[in-house]
Design a protein around this motif. Structure first.
Motif, PDB file in Angstrom:
ATOM      1  N   HIS A   1      10.611   6.985  -5.027  1.00 59.77           N
ATOM      2  CA  HIS A   1      11.206   5.646  -5.051  1.00 59.77           C
ATOM      3  C   HIS A   1      12.533   5.830  -5.756  1.00 59.77           C
ATOM      4  O   HIS A   1      12.558   5.943  -6.987  1.00 59.77           O
ATOM      5  CB  HIS A   1      10.318   4.677  -5.824  1.00 59.77           C
TER       6      HIS A   1
ATOM      7  N   VAL B   1      12.750   8.165  -8.776  1.00 56.96           N
ATOM      8  CA  VAL B   1      11.391   8.393  -9.294  1.00 56.96           C
ATOM      9  C   VAL B   1      10.580   9.176  -8.264  1.00 56.96           C
ATOM     10  O   VAL B   1      10.314   8.685  -7.159  1.00 56.96           O
ATOM     11  CB  VAL B   1      10.661   7.053  -9.590  1.00 56.96           C
TER      12      VAL B   1
ATOM     13  N   ALA C   1       7.399  10.018  -6.912  1.00 63.88           N
ATOM     14  CA  ALA C   1       6.077   9.411  -7.103  1.00 63.88           C
ATOM     15  C   ALA C   1       4.944  10.292  -6.593  1.00 63.88           C
ATOM     16  O   ALA C   1       3.816  10.216  -7.076  1.00 63.88           O
ATOM     17  CB  ALA C   1       6.037   8.061  -6.403  1.00 63.88           C
TER      18      ALA C   1
ATOM     19  N   ALA D   1      -5.542   6.960 -11.997  1.00 69.92           N
ATOM     20  CA  ALA D   1      -5.141   5.804 -12.806  1.00 69.92           C
ATOM     21  C   ALA D   1      -4.006   5.041 -12.130  1.00 69.92           C
ATOM     22  O   ALA D   1      -3.421   5.505 -11.156  1.00 69.92           O
ATOM     23  CB  ALA D   1      -4.709   6.295 -14.179  1.00 69.92           C
ATOM     24  N   ASN D   2      -3.685   3.877 -12.685  1.00 69.19           N
ATOM     25  CA  ASN D   2      -2.526   3.098 -12.252  1.00 69.19           C
ATOM     26  C   ASN D   2      -1.279   3.943 -12.279  1.00 69.19           C
ATOM     27  O   ASN D   2      -1.037   4.638 -13.270  1.00 69.19           O
ATOM     28  CB  ASN D   2      -2.295   1.955 -13.248  1.00 69.19           C
ATOM     29  N   GLY D   3      -0.510   3.890 -11.218  1.00 69.61           N
ATOM     30  CA  GLY D   3       0.766   4.603 -11.223  1.00 69.61           C
ATOM     31  C   GLY D   3       0.647   6.081 -10.894  1.00 69.61           C
ATOM     32  O   GLY D   3       1.635   6.808 -10.939  1.00 69.61           O
ATOM     33  N   ALA D   4      -0.556   6.540 -10.528  1.00 66.74           N
ATOM     34  CA  ALA D   4      -0.748   7.973 -10.228  1.00 66.74           C
ATOM     35  C   ALA D   4      -0.041   8.384  -8.931  1.00 66.74           C
ATOM     36  O   ALA D   4       0.233   9.562  -8.721  1.00 66.74           O
ATOM     37  CB  ALA D   4      -2.238   8.284 -10.130  1.00 66.74           C
ATOM     38  N   GLY D   5       0.209   7.402  -8.065  1.00 66.66           N
ATOM     39  CA  GLY D   5       0.895   7.711  -6.807  1.00 66.66           C
ATOM     40  C   GLY D   5       0.019   7.519  -5.578  1.00 66.66           C
ATOM     41  O   GLY D   5       0.384   7.927  -4.470  1.00 66.66           O
ATOM     42  N   LYS D   6      -1.108   6.849  -5.751  1.00 70.48           N
ATOM     43  CA  LYS D   6      -2.061   6.691  -4.643  1.00 70.48           C
ATOM     44  C   LYS D   6      -1.472   5.814  -3.525  1.00 70.48           C
ATOM     45  O   LYS D   6      -1.524   6.176  -2.353  1.00 70.48           O
ATOM     46  CB  LYS D   6      -3.375   6.071  -5.153  1.00 70.48           C
ATOM     47  N   THR D   7      -0.923   4.659  -3.921  1.00 69.42           N
ATOM     48  CA  THR D   7      -0.377   3.744  -2.912  1.00 69.42           C
ATOM     49  C   THR D   7       0.806   4.371  -2.190  1.00 69.42           C
ATOM     50  O   THR D   7       0.927   4.269  -0.962  1.00 69.42           O
ATOM     51  CB  THR D   7       0.040   2.417  -3.578  1.00 69.42           C
ATOM     52  N   THR D   8       1.646   5.059  -2.947  1.00 68.74           N
ATOM     53  CA  THR D   8       2.806   5.703  -2.303  1.00 68.74           C
ATOM     54  C   THR D   8       2.325   6.755  -1.308  1.00 68.74           C
ATOM     55  O   THR D   8       2.904   6.907  -0.221  1.00 68.74           O
ATOM     56  CB  THR D   8       3.730   6.327  -3.373  1.00 68.74           C
TER      57      THR D   8
ATOM     58  N   GLU E   1      -2.321  -2.670   0.335  1.00 64.56           N
ATOM     59  CA  GLU E   1      -2.672  -3.303  -0.941  1.00 64.56           C
ATOM     60  C   GLU E   1      -2.248  -4.779  -0.863  1.00 64.56           C
ATOM     61  O   GLU E   1      -1.184  -5.095  -0.358  1.00 64.56           O
ATOM     62  CB  GLU E   1      -1.874  -2.584  -2.035  1.00 64.56           C
TER      63      GLU E   1
ATOM     64  N   GLU F   1      -7.096   0.058  -1.986  1.00 63.22           N
ATOM     65  CA  GLU F   1      -7.697  -0.806  -3.006  1.00 63.22           C
ATOM     66  C   GLU F   1      -8.367  -2.058  -2.445  1.00 63.22           C
ATOM     67  O   GLU F   1      -8.007  -3.176  -2.830  1.00 63.22           O
ATOM     68  CB  GLU F   1      -6.628  -1.256  -4.007  1.00 63.22           C
TER      69      GLU F   1
ATOM     70  N   GLN G   1      -9.382   2.071  -7.105  1.00 57.83           N
ATOM     71  CA  GLN G   1      -9.172   2.142  -8.551  1.00 57.83           C
ATOM     72  C   GLN G   1     -10.514   2.331  -9.267  1.00 57.83           C
ATOM     73  O   GLN G   1     -10.601   3.058 -10.256  1.00 57.83           O
ATOM     74  CB  GLN G   1      -8.532   0.823  -9.003  1.00 57.83           C
TER      75      GLN G   1
END
Ligand code: ATP
Length: 234
Positions: A11, A14, A16, A35-42, A83, A161, A193
């Protein structure tokens, strides 16, 4: 069925997702946790056409679909339930399902068969077929989002998610349906999650941390590794 190798995505500045390898064999339910922000959605968005990867490859049934936009990927057999659901609120349940089928340009008989299957999986969608999607509960909207993806008869169903923001009883209904889809042969890549839930339903799990895959294995194998369980469950 789905083979992702050395996938990188950013991004802006960043970074990701870094060198992610994920395999989803035909008929398997594979989970990506972290965890949150680990890069799963990206990662999912880069596979399913919502984000352009910076490098790496995505193969679907052996065909290189890297960087294809969503509408082409749908025709190539990849359907993403993104998501946050994103159903069309001012269309009815039926219209949402019709629109999804149109994306794949199926004929009428095929449409009837597939919508019957979706209504069997989610009877509430049949009951509410004439209602505006924006008036459905959060759980019903998630069911519609999954139903809409199924209308394209995907070779790979990608779920981001699905439990997010839903009451536990609704999560149970949704995951029972995801398990039914798995048992009836669907190929599924799931980001979840709730790692406990992910481990309970999947055949194979990848653990992501800070943009990389840091562990992988069958659920029982991961459960027997205390350092992973601590990282996942605290
Ligand atoms: P979550 O469960 O919170 O969605 P995630 O594991 O799916 O987390 P991503 O949403 O893929 O993680 O985010 C990975 C990294 O990229 C994070 O550091 C996040 O802050 C960053 N990021 C995600 N989306 C953007 C964006 N649109 N612009 C800038 N940075 C972003």
């Amino acid at each position: 069925m789905l083979a992702v190798s050395k996938l990188c995505a950013a991004h802006g500045v960043v970074e990701a997702v870094r060198d992610v390898d994920v395999q989803v064999p035909k008929g398997a339910l594979v989970a990506l946790v972290g965890a949150n922000g680990a890069g799963k959605t990206t990662t999912l968005n880069s596979i399913a056409g919502l984000h352009k990867p910076s490098s790496g490859t995505v193969l679907v049934g052996g065909r290189n679909v890297t960087g294809w936009p969503c509408h082409r990927l749908v025709r190539a057999g990849v359907a993403l339930v993104a998501e946050g659901r994103r159903v069309a609120p001012s269309l009815t349940v039926l219209e949402n399902l019709e629109l999804a089928a149109y994306a794949k340009r199926r004929d009428k008989a095929d449409f009837q068969q597939q919508i019957g299957r979706v209504y069997d999986l989610f009877p509430v969608l049949a009951e509410r077929r004439g209602q505006y999607a924006g008036l459905l509960s959060g759980g019903e909207q998630q069911m519609l989002a999954v139903g809409r993806a199924l209308m394209t008869r995907p070779d790979v169903l990608v779920l981001d998610e699905p439990s997010m923001g839903l009451a536990p009883s609704i999560v149970d209904v949704l995951f029972t349906t995801i398990s039914t889809l798995h048992e009836t042969g669907s190929t599924i890549l799931l980001v979840e999650q709730n790692a406990e839930l992910a481990l309970a339903v999947s055949d194979y799990v990848y653990v992501m941390h800070r943009g990389r895959i840091v562990a992988e294995g069958e659920p029982d194998e991961l459960r027997s590794r205390p350092e992973i369980m601590t990282a996942l469950f605290g």
